[in-house]
Design a protein around this motif. Structure first.
Motif, PDB file in Angstrom:
ATOM      1  N   GLY A  64     -10.419   7.262   3.012  1.00  0.00           N
ATOM      2  CA  GLY A  64     -10.324   7.065   4.451  1.00  0.00           C
ATOM      3  C   GLY A  64     -10.218   5.591   4.790  1.00  0.00           C
ATOM      4  N   TYR A  65     -10.183   5.313   6.065  1.00  0.00           N
ATOM      5  CA  TYR A  65     -10.002   3.960   6.574  1.00  0.00           C
ATOM      6  C   TYR A  65     -11.029   2.982   6.006  1.00  0.00           C
ATOM      7  CZ  TYR A  65     -10.228   0.052   9.806  1.00  0.00           C
ATOM      8  OH  TYR A  65     -10.285  -1.213  10.334  1.00  0.00           O
ATOM      9  N   VAL A  66     -12.301   3.309   6.089  1.00  0.00           N
ATOM     10  CA  VAL A  66     -13.356   2.375   5.667  1.00  0.00           C
ATOM     11  C   VAL A  66     -13.231   2.054   4.182  1.00  0.00           C
ATOM     12  CG1 VAL A  66     -15.861   2.080   5.393  1.00  0.00           C
ATOM     13  CG2 VAL A  66     -14.945   3.044   7.508  1.00  0.00           C
ATOM     14  N   ASP A  67     -12.981   3.062   3.348  1.00  0.00           N
ATOM     15  CA  ASP A  67     -12.845   2.837   1.903  1.00  0.00           C
ATOM     16  C   ASP A  67     -11.663   1.926   1.587  1.00  0.00           C
ATOM     17  OD1 ASP A  67     -14.982   4.607   1.161  1.00  0.00           O
ATOM     18  OD2 ASP A  67     -13.627   6.283   1.562  1.00  0.00           O
ATOM     19  N   VAL A  68     -10.515   2.217   2.196  1.00  0.00           N
ATOM     20  CA  VAL A  68      -9.317   1.416   1.925  1.00  0.00           C
ATOM     21  C   VAL A  68      -9.507  -0.003   2.436  1.00  0.00           C
ATOM     22  CG1 VAL A  68      -6.828   1.179   2.336  1.00  0.00           C
ATOM     23  CG2 VAL A  68      -7.813   3.454   1.938  1.00  0.00           C
ATOM     24  N   LEU A  69     -10.041  -0.148   3.640  1.00  0.00           N
ATOM     25  CA  LEU A  69     -10.276  -1.476   4.202  1.00  0.00           C
ATOM     26  C   LEU A  69     -11.234  -2.286   3.328  1.00  0.00           C
ATOM     27  CD1 LEU A  69      -9.857  -3.465   6.575  1.00  0.00           C
ATOM     28  CD2 LEU A  69     -11.881  -2.429   7.638  1.00  0.00           C
ATOM     29  N   THR A  70     -12.310  -1.660   2.889  1.00  0.00           N
ATOM     30  CA  THR A  70     -13.299  -2.349   2.053  1.00  0.00           C
ATOM     31  C   THR A  70     -12.667  -2.834   0.752  1.00  0.00           C
ATOM     32  OG1 THR A  70     -15.096  -1.034   2.998  1.00  0.00           O
ATOM     33  CG2 THR A  70     -15.513  -2.072   0.850  1.00  0.00           C
ATOM     34  N   GLU A  71     -11.929  -1.969   0.085  1.00  0.00           N
ATOM     35  CA  GLU A  71     -11.327  -2.343  -1.211  1.00  0.00           C
ATOM     36  C   GLU A  71     -10.217  -3.373  -1.048  1.00  0.00           C
ATOM     37  OE1 GLU A  71     -12.445  -1.739  -4.322  1.00  0.00           O
ATOM     38  OE2 GLU A  71     -14.111  -0.932  -3.160  1.00  0.00           O
ATOM     39  N   LEU A  72      -9.425  -3.250   0.001  1.00  0.00           N
ATOM     40  CA  LEU A  72      -8.353  -4.225   0.203  1.00  0.00           C
ATOM     41  C   LEU A  72      -8.933  -5.594   0.552  1.00  0.00           C
ATOM     42  CD1 LEU A  72      -5.375  -4.824   0.202  1.00  0.00           C
ATOM     43  CD2 LEU A  72      -5.267  -4.034   2.582  1.00  0.00           C
ATOM     44  N   ARG A  73      -9.941  -5.621   1.394  1.00  0.00           N
ATOM     45  CA  ARG A  73     -10.607  -6.904   1.693  1.00  0.00           C
ATOM     46  C   ARG A  73     -11.188  -7.523   0.424  1.00  0.00           C
ATOM     47  NH1 ARG A  73     -13.890  -5.629   7.238  1.00  0.00           N
ATOM     48  NH2 ARG A  73     -12.245  -6.239   8.660  1.00  0.00           N
ATOM     49  N   ARG A  74     -11.830  -6.690  -0.387  1.00  0.00           N
ATOM     50  CA  ARG A  74     -12.416  -7.184  -1.650  1.00  0.00           C
ATOM     51  C   ARG A  74     -11.328  -7.785  -2.538  1.00  0.00           C
ATOM     52  NH1 ARG A  74     -12.869  -5.617  -6.655  1.00  0.00           N
ATOM     53  NH2 ARG A  74     -11.828  -3.640  -6.322  1.00  0.00           N
ATOM     54  N   THR A  75     -10.195  -7.124  -2.618  1.00  0.00           N
ATOM     55  CA  THR A  75      -9.084  -7.617  -3.444  1.00  0.00           C
ATOM     56  C   THR A  75      -8.549  -8.937  -2.901  1.00  0.00           C
ATOM     57  OG1 THR A  75      -8.489  -5.370  -4.093  1.00  0.00           O
ATOM     58  CG2 THR A  75      -6.780  -7.052  -4.324  1.00  0.00           C
ATOM     59  N   ILE A  76      -8.353  -9.013  -1.601  1.00  0.00           N
ATOM     60  CA  ILE A  76      -7.840 -10.240  -0.995  1.00  0.00           C
ATOM     61  C   ILE A  76      -8.844 -11.382  -1.159  1.00  0.00           C
ATOM     62  CG2 ILE A  76      -7.225 -11.324   1.212  1.00  0.00           C
ATOM     63  CD1 ILE A  76      -5.988  -8.526   1.959  1.00  0.00           C
ATOM     64  N   GLU A  77     -10.111 -11.097  -0.983  1.00  0.00           N
ATOM     65  CA  GLU A  77     -11.143 -12.127  -1.185  1.00  0.00           C
ATOM     66  C   GLU A  77     -11.139 -12.630  -2.624  1.00  0.00           C
ATOM     67  OE1 GLU A  77     -14.583 -10.086   0.310  1.00  0.00           O
ATOM     68  OE2 GLU A  77     -14.024 -10.471   2.402  1.00  0.00           O
ATOM     69  N   MET A  78     -10.920 -11.732  -3.579  1.00  0.00           N
ATOM     70  CA  MET A  78     -10.843 -12.141  -4.979  1.00  0.00           C
ATOM     71  C   MET A  78      -9.636 -13.047  -5.205  1.00  0.00           C
ATOM     72  SD  MET A  78     -10.007  -9.926  -8.348  1.00  0.00           S
ATOM     73  CE  MET A  78      -8.388  -9.742  -7.663  1.00  0.00           C
ATOM     74  N   ILE A  79      -8.499 -12.693  -4.610  1.00  0.00           N
ATOM     75  CA  ILE A  79      -7.292 -13.512  -4.729  1.00  0.00           C
ATOM     76  C   ILE A  79      -7.557 -14.899  -4.146  1.00  0.00           C
ATOM     77  CG2 ILE A  79      -4.928 -13.797  -3.850  1.00  0.00           C
ATOM     78  CD1 ILE A  79      -4.742 -10.658  -4.047  1.00  0.00           C
TER      79      ILE A  79
ATOM     80  N   LEU B 159       0.854  -1.185   0.000  1.00  0.00           N
ATOM     81  CA  LEU B 159       0.000   0.000   0.000  1.00  0.00           C
ATOM     82  C   LEU B 159       0.890   1.236   0.000  1.00  0.00           C
ATOM     83  CD1 LEU B 159      -2.489  -1.228   2.736  1.00  0.00           C
ATOM     84  CD2 LEU B 159      -2.691  -1.476   0.253  1.00  0.00           C
ATOM     85  N   GLY B 160       0.558   2.230  -0.839  1.00  0.00           N
ATOM     86  CA  GLY B 160       1.430   3.380  -0.971  1.00  0.00           C
ATOM     87  C   GLY B 160       0.856   4.710  -0.548  1.00  0.00           C
ATOM     88  N   LEU B 161      -0.380   5.018  -0.972  1.00  0.00           N
ATOM     89  CA  LEU B 161      -0.976   6.307  -0.652  1.00  0.00           C
ATOM     90  C   LEU B 161      -2.486   6.214  -0.715  1.00  0.00           C
ATOM     91  CD1 LEU B 161      -0.989   8.627  -3.703  1.00  0.00           C
ATOM     92  CD2 LEU B 161       0.252   6.521  -3.824  1.00  0.00           C
ATOM     93  N   THR B 162      -3.139   7.186  -0.101  1.00  0.00           N
ATOM     94  CA  THR B 162      -4.604   7.208  -0.083  1.00  0.00           C
ATOM     95  C   THR B 162      -5.173   8.174  -1.115  1.00  0.00           C
ATOM     96  OG1 THR B 162      -4.575   8.875   1.667  1.00  0.00           O
ATOM     97  CG2 THR B 162      -4.769   6.566   2.349  1.00  0.00           C
ATOM     98  N   GLU B 163      -4.325   9.010  -1.691  1.00  0.00           N
ATOM     99  CA  GLU B 163      -4.793  10.012  -2.649  1.00  0.00           C
ATOM    100  C   GLU B 163      -4.990   9.392  -4.029  1.00  0.00           C
ATOM    101  OE1 GLU B 163      -2.389  13.531  -2.683  1.00  0.00           O
ATOM    102  OE2 GLU B 163      -2.674  13.881  -0.560  1.00  0.00           O
ATOM    103  N   SER B 164      -6.052   9.809  -4.699  1.00  0.00           N
ATOM    104  CA  SER B 164      -6.375   9.275  -6.015  1.00  0.00           C
ATOM    105  C   SER B 164      -7.181  10.310  -6.792  1.00  0.00           C
ATOM    106  CB  SER B 164      -7.194   7.986  -5.856  1.00  0.00           C
ATOM    107  OG  SER B 164      -7.436   7.376  -7.086  1.00  0.00           O
ATOM    108  N   TRP B 165      -7.342  10.042  -8.065  1.00  0.00           N
ATOM    109  CA  TRP B 165      -8.209  10.861  -8.923  1.00  0.00           C
ATOM    110  C   TRP B 165      -9.277   9.958  -9.510  1.00  0.00           C
ATOM    111  CZ3 TRP B 165      -8.138  16.055  -9.445  1.00  0.00           C
ATOM    112  CH2 TRP B 165      -7.028  16.717  -8.920  1.00  0.00           C
ATOM    113  N   LEU B 166     -10.510  10.388  -9.450  1.00  0.00           N
ATOM    114  CA  LEU B 166     -11.620   9.647 -10.030  1.00  0.00           C
ATOM    115  C   LEU B 166     -11.922  10.214 -11.402  1.00  0.00           C
ATOM    116  CD1 LEU B 166     -14.049   7.692  -9.952  1.00  0.00           C
ATOM    117  CD2 LEU B 166     -15.339   9.534  -8.835  1.00  0.00           C
ATOM    118  N   ASP B 167     -11.914   9.347 -12.410  1.00  0.00           N
ATOM    119  CA  ASP B 167     -12.366   9.723 -13.746  1.00  0.00           C
ATOM    120  C   ASP B 167     -13.888   9.598 -13.707  1.00  0.00           C
ATOM    121  OD1 ASP B 167     -13.219   9.799 -16.415  1.00  0.00           O
ATOM    122  OD2 ASP B 167     -11.456   8.719 -17.142  1.00  0.00           O
TER     123      ASP B 167
END
Length: 187
Positions: free
Chosen positions: A75-90, A38-46
């Motif tokens: 924030g915490y909830v967004d990152v946690l949700t997406e990381l869990r989703r990614t790990i579950e997919m793996i 994990l590197g940063l929390t900042e992103s740009w939405l297209d």
């Protein structure tokens, strides 16, 4: 001669880069271990495609597409949700025994798009990622490896290159050697 991939715009290149590698068809399904740093929390939405970009666009593209891209600082909830989703997919599509190792990059932000000073923005980002990494480390077949702490809490002259932004070769060796001690049988 292999067929050439048609050229794509810088926006499309960034969009492709923002898709998690497992979703890009990487052969992770045969991996014994998957590493996520994990590197940063900042992103740009297209806003047209709904794709998050992991880097800012060149100014000329932002000006050419005014209103298309929106800055997001997760924030915490967004990152946690997406990381869990990614790990579950793996875990769903990988080997039944696949292990995931999560780390946090110690490399600080060089700039921020938030309204905060870059030092404050960096501390926010790394704090969120660090807590999320520890929390997903409680999932089955997931470990948090504390390379971030190993770098951040070592003497600066040992841990950092002269630019004070990139980890030094000796600290990289120390972090790697410790990982091998813990995870590689017979090492």
């Amino acid at each position: 001669m292999p067929p050439r991939t048609p050229p794509v715009s810088p926006i499309e290149q960034l969009a492709r880069q923002s898709i998690p590698r497992p979703l890009q068809g990487m052969p992770f399904k045969d991996a014994d271990v998957v590493f996520i740093t994990l590197g940063l929390t900042e992103s740009w939405l297209d806003t047209e495609t709904g794709v998050y970009l992991n880097g800012g666009l060149p100014r000329r593209h932002m000006l050419r597409h005014v209103g298309r891209f929106r800055f997001v600082n997760f924030g915490y909830v967004d990152v946690l949700t997406e990381l869990r989703r990614t790990i579950e997919m793996i875990q769903k599509h990988g080997k039944p025994t696949v292990k995931t190792v999560v780390t946090v990059s110690p490399v600080p932000l060089a700039a921020t798009f938030s309204d905060q000073d870059v030092i404050v923005a960096n501390n926010y980002s790394k704090s969120v990622l660090r807590v999320v990494a520890q929390d997903v480390g409680r999932m089955e077949r997931v470990d948090y490896y504390p390379s971030y702490e190993m770098v951040m809490f070592s003497p600066r002259t040992f841990a950092w290159m002269e630019d004070q932004r990139h980890a030094s070769i000796p600290i990289i060796d120390a972090v790697t050697d410790r990982f091998i001690e813990l995870y590689v049988e017979g090492a």
